[in-house]
Motif scaffolding. Structure first.
Motif, short mmCIF file in Angstrom:
data_model
loop_
_atom_site.label_atom_id
_atom_site.label_comp_id
_atom_site.label_asym_id
_atom_site.label_seq_id
_atom_site.Cartn_x
_atom_site.Cartn_y
_atom_site.Cartn_z
N LEU A 160 -3.24 -3.84 -6.24
CA LEU A 160 -3.84 -5.19 -6.28
C LEU A 160 -3.21 -6.08 -5.21
O LEU A 160 -3.93 -6.74 -4.44
N ILE A 161 -1.90 -6.08 -5.15
CA ILE A 161 -1.22 -6.90 -4.15
C ILE A 161 -1.58 -6.44 -2.74
O ILE A 161 -1.83 -7.25 -1.84
N ALA A 162 -1.65 -5.12 -2.54
CA ALA A 162 -2.02 -4.59 -1.22
C ALA A 162 -3.43 -5.02 -0.82
O ALA A 162 -3.64 -5.45 0.32
N VAL A 163 -4.37 -4.93 -1.74
CA VAL A 163 -5.76 -5.33 -1.44
C VAL A 163 -5.82 -6.81 -1.10
O VAL A 163 -6.46 -7.21 -0.11
N VAL A 164 -5.16 -7.64 -1.88
CA VAL A 164 -5.19 -9.09 -1.63
C VAL A 164 -4.57 -9.41 -0.28
O VAL A 164 -5.14 -10.15 0.53
N LEU A 165 -3.38 -8.86 -0.01
CA LEU A 165 -2.70 -9.16 1.26
C LEU A 165 -3.45 -8.60 2.46
O LEU A 165 -3.56 -9.28 3.50
N VAL B 10 -10.15 1.45 11.42
CA VAL B 10 -10.18 2.69 10.63
C VAL B 10 -9.02 2.70 9.64
O VAL B 10 -9.19 3.05 8.46
N GLY B 11 -7.84 2.32 10.09
CA GLY B 11 -6.68 2.31 9.22
C GLY B 11 -6.83 1.36 8.05
O GLY B 11 -6.55 1.73 6.90
N ALA B 12 -7.27 0.15 8.32
CA ALA B 12 -7.45 -0.83 7.24
C ALA B 12 -8.53 -0.36 6.27
O ALA B 12 -8.40 -0.56 5.05
N THR B 13 -9.57 0.28 6.78
CA THR B 13 -10.61 0.81 5.91
C THR B 13 -10.03 1.84 4.95
O THR B 13 -10.28 1.80 3.74
N LEU B 14 -9.24 2.77 5.47
CA LEU B 14 -8.63 3.79 4.60
C LEU B 14 -7.66 3.17 3.59
O LEU B 14 -7.65 3.56 2.42
N VAL B 15 -6.87 2.21 4.03
CA VAL B 15 -5.93 1.55 3.12
C VAL B 15 -6.70 0.84 2.01
O VAL B 15 -6.35 0.96 0.83
N LEU B 16 -7.75 0.13 2.37
CA LEU B 16 -8.50 -0.62 1.36
C LEU B 16 -9.29 0.30 0.43
O LEU B 16 -9.40 0.02 -0.77
N VAL B 17 -9.83 1.38 0.95
CA VAL B 17 -10.53 2.35 0.08
C VAL B 17 -9.52 3.00 -0.88
O VAL B 17 -9.78 3.12 -2.08
N ALA C 254 0.84 -1.20 0.00
CA ALA C 254 0.00 0.00 0.00
C ALA C 254 0.88 1.25 0.00
O ALA C 254 0.58 2.23 -0.70
N GLY C 255 1.97 1.23 0.77
CA GLY C 255 2.90 2.35 0.78
C GLY C 255 3.55 2.55 -0.58
O GLY C 255 3.69 3.69 -1.06
N LEU C 256 3.93 1.46 -1.22
CA LEU C 256 4.49 1.54 -2.57
C LEU C 256 3.47 2.12 -3.54
O LEU C 256 3.79 2.99 -4.35
N ALA C 257 2.22 1.66 -3.45
CA ALA C 257 1.16 2.18 -4.31
C ALA C 257 0.97 3.68 -4.09
O ALA C 257 0.81 4.46 -5.04
N ALA C 258 1.01 4.10 -2.83
CA ALA C 258 0.87 5.53 -2.52
C ALA C 258 2.01 6.33 -3.13
O ALA C 258 1.78 7.41 -3.70
N LEU C 259 3.22 5.83 -3.03
CA LEU C 259 4.37 6.53 -3.61
C LEU C 259 4.25 6.65 -5.13
O LEU C 259 4.56 7.70 -5.71
N ILE C 260 3.80 5.58 -5.78
CA ILE C 260 3.59 5.61 -7.23
C ILE C 260 2.56 6.69 -7.58
O ILE C 260 2.74 7.46 -8.53
#
Length: 128
Positions: A116-121, A78-85, A9-15
């Motif tokens: 995709l990888i973040a959502v699955v994991l 709350v954190g997981a919700t934000l990450v997944l959204v 998720a952090g990698l996705a955010a940086l991208i």
């Protein structure tokens, strides 16, 4: 698995922060034009559109980053919700890109692989 999901998720955010920079800050430069395959004239004509779109990418990255911080601070729901959204929206946007313009499959893969990888994991870590 949650920790691995947070890393992706952090990698996705940086991208997506990088995409923000390309679209909202350096859109008309040779580097951004080469990335998106636009001419100087096309870049000038689409500058406002790209500027706005870049901020969508930035806001998704910010939401994801806040989610990561909240999970790390112990607020998993709350954190997981934000990450997944955040990552789910990034993934959905990459699907829209490839479905609307199959020639941009490579860009869609760059935009969507880490989310995709973040959502699955994350999902696996939360429910398994």
């Amino acid at each position: 698995m949650v920790i691995a999901g947070l890393v992706f998720a952090g990698l996705a955010a940086l991208i997506h922060v990088y995409i923000f920079v390309l679209e909202s800050i350096i859109w008309t430069t040779p580097r951004a034009r080469a990335t998106f395959g636009t001419t100087p004239e096309q870049a000038r004509q689409t500058r406002e559109l790209a500027f706005n779109q870049g901020f969508y990418n930035l806001f998704l990255a910010i939401a994801t980053g806040i989610g990561i911080v909240l999970v790390a601070a112990g607020n998993l729901p709350v954190g997981a919700t934000l990450v997944l959204v955040g990552t789910g929206s990034m993934l959905a946007a990459s699907l829209v890109l490839v479905l609307s313009s199959p020639a941009k499959a490579r860009a869609a893969a760059v935009q969507g692989a880490a989310p995709l990888i973040a959502v699955v994991l994350m999902t696996a870590g939360l429910f398994l």
